[in-house]
Scaffold this motif. Structure first.
Motif, PDB file in Angstrom:
ATOM      1  N   LEU A  69     -62.479  29.157  56.233  1.00 29.37           N
ATOM      2  CA  LEU A  69     -63.272  29.508  57.409  1.00 29.37           C
ATOM      3  C   LEU A  69     -64.767  29.372  57.136  1.00 29.37           C
ATOM      4  CD1 LEU A  69     -61.283  32.669  58.539  1.00 29.37           C
ATOM      5  CD2 LEU A  69     -61.160  30.365  59.500  1.00 29.37           C
ATOM      6  N   CYS A  70     -65.131  28.590  56.116  1.00 25.27           N
ATOM      7  CA  CYS A  70     -66.552  28.403  55.818  1.00 25.27           C
ATOM      8  C   CYS A  70     -67.213  27.664  56.988  1.00 25.27           C
ATOM      9  CB  CYS A  70     -66.739  27.649  54.502  1.00 25.27           C
ATOM     10  SG  CYS A  70     -66.422  25.867  54.565  1.00 25.27           S
ATOM     11  N   PRO A  71     -68.528  27.698  57.081  1.00 28.81           N
ATOM     12  CA  PRO A  71     -69.219  27.041  58.196  1.00 28.81           C
ATOM     13  C   PRO A  71     -68.928  25.539  58.301  1.00 28.81           C
ATOM     14  CG  PRO A  71     -70.733  28.435  56.957  1.00 28.81           C
ATOM     15  CD  PRO A  71     -69.452  28.411  56.200  1.00 28.81           C
ATOM     16  N   ILE A  72     -68.631  24.900  57.194  1.00 32.37           N
ATOM     17  CA  ILE A  72     -68.357  23.465  57.215  1.00 32.37           C
ATOM     18  C   ILE A  72     -66.968  23.226  57.800  1.00 32.37           C
ATOM     19  CG2 ILE A  72     -67.993  21.430  55.765  1.00 32.37           C
ATOM     20  CD1 ILE A  72     -70.241  24.135  54.495  1.00 32.37           C
ATOM     21  N   CYS A  73     -65.980  23.942  57.287  1.00 31.42           N
ATOM     22  CA  CYS A  73     -64.600  23.756  57.747  1.00 31.42           C
ATOM     23  C   CYS A  73     -64.407  24.188  59.199  1.00 31.42           C
ATOM     24  CB  CYS A  73     -63.634  24.498  56.841  1.00 31.42           C
ATOM     25  SG  CYS A  73     -63.550  23.772  55.190  1.00 31.42           S
ATOM     26  N   GLU A  74     -65.167  25.185  59.631  1.00 31.47           N
ATOM     27  CA  GLU A  74     -65.074  25.613  61.026  1.00 31.47           C
ATOM     28  C   GLU A  74     -65.367  24.463  61.981  1.00 31.47           C
ATOM     29  OE1 GLU A  74     -67.645  28.983  61.542  1.00 31.47           O
ATOM     30  OE2 GLU A  74     -65.973  30.378  61.234  1.00 31.47           O
ATOM     31  N   LYS A  75     -66.228  23.562  61.572  1.00 30.42           N
ATOM     32  CA  LYS A  75     -66.584  22.410  62.422  1.00 30.42           C
ATOM     33  C   LYS A  75     -65.469  21.370  62.463  1.00 30.42           C
ATOM     34  CE  LYS A  75     -70.775  23.886  63.085  1.00 30.42           C
ATOM     35  NZ  LYS A  75     -71.020  24.724  64.224  1.00 30.42           N
ATOM     36  N   LEU A  76     -64.559  21.408  61.469  1.00 30.74           N
ATOM     37  CA  LEU A  76     -63.492  20.407  61.386  1.00 30.74           C
ATOM     38  C   LEU A  76     -62.128  20.970  61.755  1.00 30.74           C
ATOM     39  CD1 LEU A  76     -64.517  18.768  58.005  1.00 30.74           C
ATOM     40  CD2 LEU A  76     -64.788  17.794  60.285  1.00 30.74           C
ATOM     41  N   VAL A  77     -62.100  22.165  62.299  1.00 30.16           N
ATOM     42  CA  VAL A  77     -60.847  22.874  62.512  1.00 30.16           C
ATOM     43  C   VAL A  77     -59.801  22.039  63.252  1.00 30.16           C
ATOM     44  CG1 VAL A  77     -61.472  24.079  64.655  1.00 30.16           C
ATOM     45  CG2 VAL A  77     -59.899  25.144  63.026  1.00 30.16           C
ATOM     46  N   ASP A  78     -60.183  21.258  64.210  1.00 32.13           N
ATOM     47  CA  ASP A  78     -59.227  20.444  64.974  1.00 32.13           C
ATOM     48  C   ASP A  78     -59.184  18.996  64.515  1.00 32.13           C
ATOM     49  OD1 ASP A  78     -58.484  22.598  66.618  1.00 32.13           O
ATOM     50  OD2 ASP A  78     -60.240  22.265  67.894  1.00 32.13           O
ATOM     51  N   ASN A  79     -59.905  18.666  63.458  1.00 34.45           N
ATOM     52  CA  ASN A  79     -60.018  17.269  63.032  1.00 34.45           C
ATOM     53  C   ASN A  79     -59.816  17.087  61.533  1.00 34.45           C
ATOM     54  OD1 ASN A  79     -60.821  16.114  65.639  1.00 34.45           O
ATOM     55  ND2 ASN A  79     -62.615  17.417  65.383  1.00 34.45           N
ATOM     56  N   VAL A  80     -58.795  17.723  60.980  1.00 33.71           N
ATOM     57  CA  VAL A  80     -58.540  17.636  59.546  1.00 33.71           C
ATOM     58  C   VAL A  80     -58.314  16.188  59.120  1.00 33.71           C
ATOM     59  CG1 VAL A  80     -57.004  18.348  57.679  1.00 33.71           C
ATOM     60  CG2 VAL A  80     -57.636  19.968  59.466  1.00 33.71           C
ATOM     61  N   ASP A  81     -57.702  15.387  59.973  1.00 33.21           N
ATOM     62  CA  ASP A  81     -57.430  13.980  59.643  1.00 33.21           C
ATOM     63  C   ASP A  81     -58.705  13.202  59.323  1.00 33.21           C
ATOM     64  OD1 ASP A  81     -54.751  14.416  60.017  1.00 33.21           O
ATOM     65  OD2 ASP A  81     -54.727  13.616  62.062  1.00 33.21           O
ATOM     66  N   LEU A  82     -59.841  13.672  59.805  1.00 30.00           N
ATOM     67  CA  LEU A  82     -61.098  12.977  59.537  1.00 30.00           C
ATOM     68  C   LEU A  82     -61.468  13.018  58.054  1.00 30.00           C
ATOM     69  CD1 LEU A  82     -63.241  14.180  62.562  1.00 30.00           C
ATOM     70  CD2 LEU A  82     -62.082  11.983  62.300  1.00 30.00           C
ATOM     71  N   LEU A  83     -60.887  13.946  57.292  1.00 32.09           N
ATOM     72  CA  LEU A  83     -61.198  14.061  55.874  1.00 32.09           C
ATOM     73  C   LEU A  83     -60.461  13.035  55.021  1.00 32.09           C
ATOM     74  CD1 LEU A  83     -61.165  17.925  55.402  1.00 32.09           C
ATOM     75  CD2 LEU A  83     -63.139  16.433  55.683  1.00 32.09           C
ATOM     76  N   SER A  84     -59.443  12.421  55.556  1.00 32.89           N
ATOM     77  CA  SER A  84     -58.665  11.463  54.769  1.00 32.89           C
ATOM     78  C   SER A  84     -59.528  10.267  54.399  1.00 32.89           C
ATOM     79  CB  SER A  84     -57.442  10.993  55.550  1.00 32.89           C
ATOM     80  OG  SER A  84     -57.835  10.103  56.575  1.00 32.89           O
ATOM     81  N   SER A  85     -59.027   9.478  53.475  1.00 32.61           N
ATOM     82  CA  SER A  85     -59.808   8.318  53.017  1.00 32.61           C
ATOM     83  C   SER A  85     -60.070   7.339  54.158  1.00 32.61           C
ATOM     84  CB  SER A  85     -59.087   7.610  51.876  1.00 32.61           C
ATOM     85  OG  SER A  85     -57.834   7.133  52.322  1.00 32.61           O
ATOM     86  N   ARG A  86     -59.250   7.400  55.183  1.00 34.14           N
ATOM     87  CA  ARG A  86     -59.456   6.513  56.329  1.00 34.14           C
ATOM     88  C   ARG A  86     -60.230   7.212  57.439  1.00 34.14           C
ATOM     89  NH1 ARG A  86     -54.741   6.362  54.144  1.00 34.14           N
ATOM     90  NH2 ARG A  86     -53.801   7.789  55.606  1.00 34.14           N
ATOM     91  N   GLY A  87     -60.546   8.499  57.225  1.00 29.73           N
ATOM     92  CA  GLY A  87     -61.248   9.265  58.247  1.00 29.73           C
ATOM     93  C   GLY A  87     -62.690   8.832  58.400  1.00 29.73           C
ATOM     94  N   SER A  88     -63.281   9.246  59.502  1.00 31.72           N
ATOM     95  CA  SER A  88     -64.647   8.816  59.795  1.00 31.72           C
ATOM     96  C   SER A  88     -65.705   9.798  59.297  1.00 31.72           C
ATOM     97  CB  SER A  88     -64.804   8.609  61.308  1.00 31.72           C
ATOM     98  OG  SER A  88     -64.536   9.824  61.990  1.00 31.72           O
ATOM     99  N   VAL A  89     -65.287  10.981  58.837  1.00 30.36           N
ATOM    100  CA  VAL A  89     -66.260  11.955  58.334  1.00 30.36           C
ATOM    101  C   VAL A  89     -66.715  11.518  56.947  1.00 30.36           C
ATOM    102  CG1 VAL A  89     -66.548  14.332  57.555  1.00 30.36           C
ATOM    103  CG2 VAL A  89     -65.335  13.857  59.670  1.00 30.36           C
ATOM    104  N   PRO A  90     -68.012  11.498  56.702  1.00 34.60           N
ATOM    105  CA  PRO A  90     -68.487  11.136  55.354  1.00 34.60           C
ATOM    106  C   PRO A  90     -67.913  12.096  54.313  1.00 34.60           C
ATOM    107  CG  PRO A  90     -70.318  11.306  56.903  1.00 34.60           C
ATOM    108  CD  PRO A  90     -69.099  11.819  57.608  1.00 34.60           C
ATOM    109  N   PRO A  91     -67.528  11.587  53.156  1.00 29.35           N
ATOM    110  CA  PRO A  91     -66.942  12.457  52.132  1.00 29.35           C
ATOM    111  C   PRO A  91     -67.890  13.555  51.663  1.00 29.35           C
ATOM    112  CG  PRO A  91     -67.229  10.213  51.301  1.00 29.35           C
ATOM    113  CD  PRO A  91     -67.574  10.199  52.750  1.00 29.35           C
ATOM    114  N   ARG A  92     -69.166  13.426  51.963  1.00 32.85           N
ATOM    115  CA  ARG A  92     -70.118  14.476  51.585  1.00 32.85           C
ATOM    116  C   ARG A  92     -69.776  15.804  52.263  1.00 32.85           C
ATOM    117  NH1 ARG A  92     -72.956   9.875  52.240  1.00 32.85           N
ATOM    118  NH2 ARG A  92     -73.548  10.357  54.355  1.00 32.85           N
ATOM    119  N   ILE A  93     -69.068  15.739  53.379  1.00 28.19           N
ATOM    120  CA  ILE A  93     -68.662  16.965  54.063  1.00 28.19           C
ATOM    121  C   ILE A  93     -67.772  17.807  53.140  1.00 28.19           C
ATOM    122  CG2 ILE A  93     -67.305  17.872  55.998  1.00 28.19           C
ATOM    123  CD1 ILE A  93     -70.010  16.732  56.847  1.00 28.19           C
ATOM    124  N   ILE A  94     -66.859  17.154  52.421  1.00 29.99           N
ATOM    125  CA  ILE A  94     -65.998  17.880  51.478  1.00 29.99           C
ATOM    126  C   ILE A  94     -66.859  18.486  50.374  1.00 29.99           C
ATOM    127  CG2 ILE A  94     -64.075  17.711  49.856  1.00 29.99           C
ATOM    128  CD1 ILE A  94     -63.004  15.386  51.563  1.00 29.99           C
TER     129      ILE A  94
END
Length: 172
Positions: A69-94
């Motif tokens: 529930l950190c501030p970063i993960c709260e923004k991705l709550v409905d978009n976990v798939d974006l974290l995958s290697s094919r996702g569009s979220v920059p890996p810096r988010i992790i």
């Protein structure tokens, strides 16, 4: 004042926290949290250094919600798939999530270290015996001096041949 370079692991943060009982200003830095960018490693909250998820290229994770529930993960709550290697979220988010976990763990250790008994119980339950030995080595140095403490903890500091271990008391 002491600054330790490249120290932010789950085994070394408790040792630095314990040292801060005796030294007023201890700081450290490390890039371990940046594994999120490099390897898409995601530190599990509450299990820093013990358990992590991998969102890398070969990940077969079926995680639908993030365990954080950190501030970063709260923004991705409905978009976990974006974290995958094919996702569009920059890996810096992790990496930002990982940095948050390191900060949380550091705060936990700094809070518990004020009660020696509770802190040593926490370390004994959560980590390898070398971490508790490190804390006891610090106490021993203060009680009987550096030279005698090194002799007493020689088996943790050296191999049977007398060669200095690279994974000794403070080097995990």
């Amino acid at each position: 004042n002491f600054h330790f370079l490249a120290v932010s692991g789950s085994s070394t943060i408790p040792v630095l926290a314990y040292l801060s009982r005796y030294i007023d200003n201890i700081t450290s830095d490390s890039s371990g949290w940046a594994q999120g960018s490099m390897q898409r490693r995601y530190f599990i909250p509450g299990y820093f250094g013990k358990l992590e998820l991998f969102f890398g290229q070969n990940s077969k994770s079926n995680i639908k919600t993030l365990p954080c529930l950190c501030p970063i993960c709260e923004k991705l709550v409905d978009n976990v798939d974006l974290l995958s290697s094919r996702g569009s979220v920059p890996p810096r988010i992790i990496s930002l999530h990982n940095l948050y976990q390191v900060i949380q763990f550091t705060n936990l250790c700094n809070s518990l270290k004020d009660d020696e008994e509770i802190f040593k119980y926490f370390v004994k339950r959560m980590y390898k015996k070398e971490v508790l030995n490190s804390l006891n080595f610090i106490d021993c140095c203060l009680d009987i001096g550096w030279d005698k403490a090194v002799v007493k903890y020689a088996s943790d500091l050296t191999y049977g041949t007398g060669e200095v271990r690279t994974a000794g008391v403070m080097d995990f």
